[in-house]
Design a protein around this motif. Structure first.
Motif, short mmCIF file in Angstrom:
data_model
loop_
_atom_site.label_atom_id
_atom_site.label_comp_id
_atom_site.label_asym_id
_atom_site.label_seq_id
_atom_site.Cartn_x
_atom_site.Cartn_y
_atom_site.Cartn_z
N ASP A 56 77.12 -8.71 55.69
CA ASP A 56 76.28 -8.16 54.45
C ASP A 56 75.01 -7.65 55.23
O ASP A 56 74.17 -8.31 55.89
CB ASP A 56 75.49 -9.28 53.57
CG ASP A 56 74.64 -8.68 52.54
OD1 ASP A 56 74.54 -7.65 52.59
OD2 ASP A 56 74.41 -9.60 51.55
N ALA A 57 75.17 -6.23 55.33
CA ALA A 57 74.02 -5.46 56.17
C ALA A 57 72.91 -4.85 55.35
O ALA A 57 72.21 -3.72 55.66
CB ALA A 57 74.85 -4.35 56.84
N GLY A 58 73.05 -5.27 54.30
CA GLY A 58 72.30 -4.50 53.12
C GLY A 58 70.64 -4.48 53.35
O GLY A 58 69.92 -3.75 53.05
N SER A 59 70.23 -5.56 54.17
CA SER A 59 68.99 -5.83 54.48
C SER A 59 68.73 -5.62 56.03
O SER A 59 67.43 -5.69 56.44
CB SER A 59 68.55 -7.29 54.16
OG SER A 59 68.49 -7.35 52.91
N ILE A 60 69.54 -4.85 56.77
CA ILE A 60 69.40 -4.33 58.08
C ILE A 60 68.59 -3.16 57.95
O ILE A 60 68.90 -2.20 57.35
CB ILE A 60 70.60 -4.40 58.95
CG1 ILE A 60 71.30 -5.71 58.88
CG2 ILE A 60 70.23 -3.74 60.09
CD1 ILE A 60 72.50 -5.73 59.81
N THR A 61 67.29 -3.11 58.64
CA THR A 61 66.77 -1.91 58.73
C THR A 61 66.93 -0.93 59.62
O THR A 61 66.70 0.22 60.01
CB THR A 61 65.21 -2.02 58.57
OG1 THR A 61 64.94 -2.85 59.64
CG2 THR A 61 64.84 -2.73 57.23
N PHE A 62 67.50 -1.62 61.23
CA PHE A 62 67.75 -0.83 62.13
C PHE A 62 68.65 -1.45 62.87
O PHE A 62 68.76 -2.66 63.07
CB PHE A 62 66.40 -0.67 62.90
CG PHE A 62 66.67 0.18 64.28
CD1 PHE A 62 66.76 1.42 64.47
CD2 PHE A 62 66.88 -0.83 65.50
CE1 PHE A 62 66.86 1.95 65.72
CE2 PHE A 62 67.17 -0.05 66.81
CZ PHE A 62 67.01 1.18 66.91
N GLY A 63 69.53 -0.69 63.59
CA GLY A 63 70.52 -1.23 64.55
C GLY A 63 70.80 -0.16 65.64
O GLY A 63 70.71 1.19 65.47
N ASP A 64 70.79 -0.96 66.84
CA ASP A 64 70.94 -0.04 68.01
C ASP A 64 72.43 -0.04 68.61
O ASP A 64 73.21 -0.57 68.00
CB ASP A 64 69.83 -0.51 68.98
CG ASP A 64 70.16 -1.51 69.56
OD1 ASP A 64 71.00 -2.43 69.43
OD2 ASP A 64 69.43 -1.91 70.77
N SER A 65 72.34 0.67 70.03
CA SER A 65 73.93 0.35 70.54
C SER A 65 74.47 -1.07 70.80
O SER A 65 75.48 -1.28 70.80
CB SER A 65 73.83 1.32 71.73
OG SER A 65 73.00 0.67 72.70
#
Length: 114
Positions: A56-65
């Motif tokens: 559930d990625a709905g609350s992820i604000t940033f993701g990197d490599s």
């Protein structure tokens, strides 16, 4: 890492719970190499036990490599579905071509129901 690891779960990992045919792991905030470990632990553990894992990625604000690499690794361990990715994640997936590999869904319900 006993005891201290519980405090880290207050970071990027939210609730994890069984749902329908699989297991849901919720994540939130910024996921990068400094915050990744608890999420990696949760996803790999879920992948070991379940044929379907929904992030559930709905609350992820940033993701990197490093986050992207984790998703691709888990994708090879189990059926991984990414639910409700925000604009930054969708852009990351599109720029890297990961959107052609990973299964993206508008909601957790959609990811579980397909």
């Amino acid at each position: 890492m006993t005891g201290a690891s519980d405090a880290h779960h207050e970071g990027v990992v939210g609730d994890s719970y069984p749902a329908g045919p699989g297991w849901v792991v919720a994540a939130r905030g910024e996921v990068d190499q400094d915050t990744l470990a608890p999420l990696e632990e949760a996803l790999v553990s879920a992948a070991d036990q379940h044929g379907l894992v929904v992030l559930d990625a709905g609350s992820i604000t940033f993701g990197d490599s490093s986050f992207l690499n984790l998703l691709l690794r888990v994708h090879h361990l189990t059926a991984l579905r990414i639910a409700a990715p925000g604009e930054q994640l969708r852009r990351l997936f599109a720029l890297t071509g990961a959107d052609t590999v990973l299964s993206l869904y508008p909601s957790v319900e959609d990811a579980l129901g397909s």
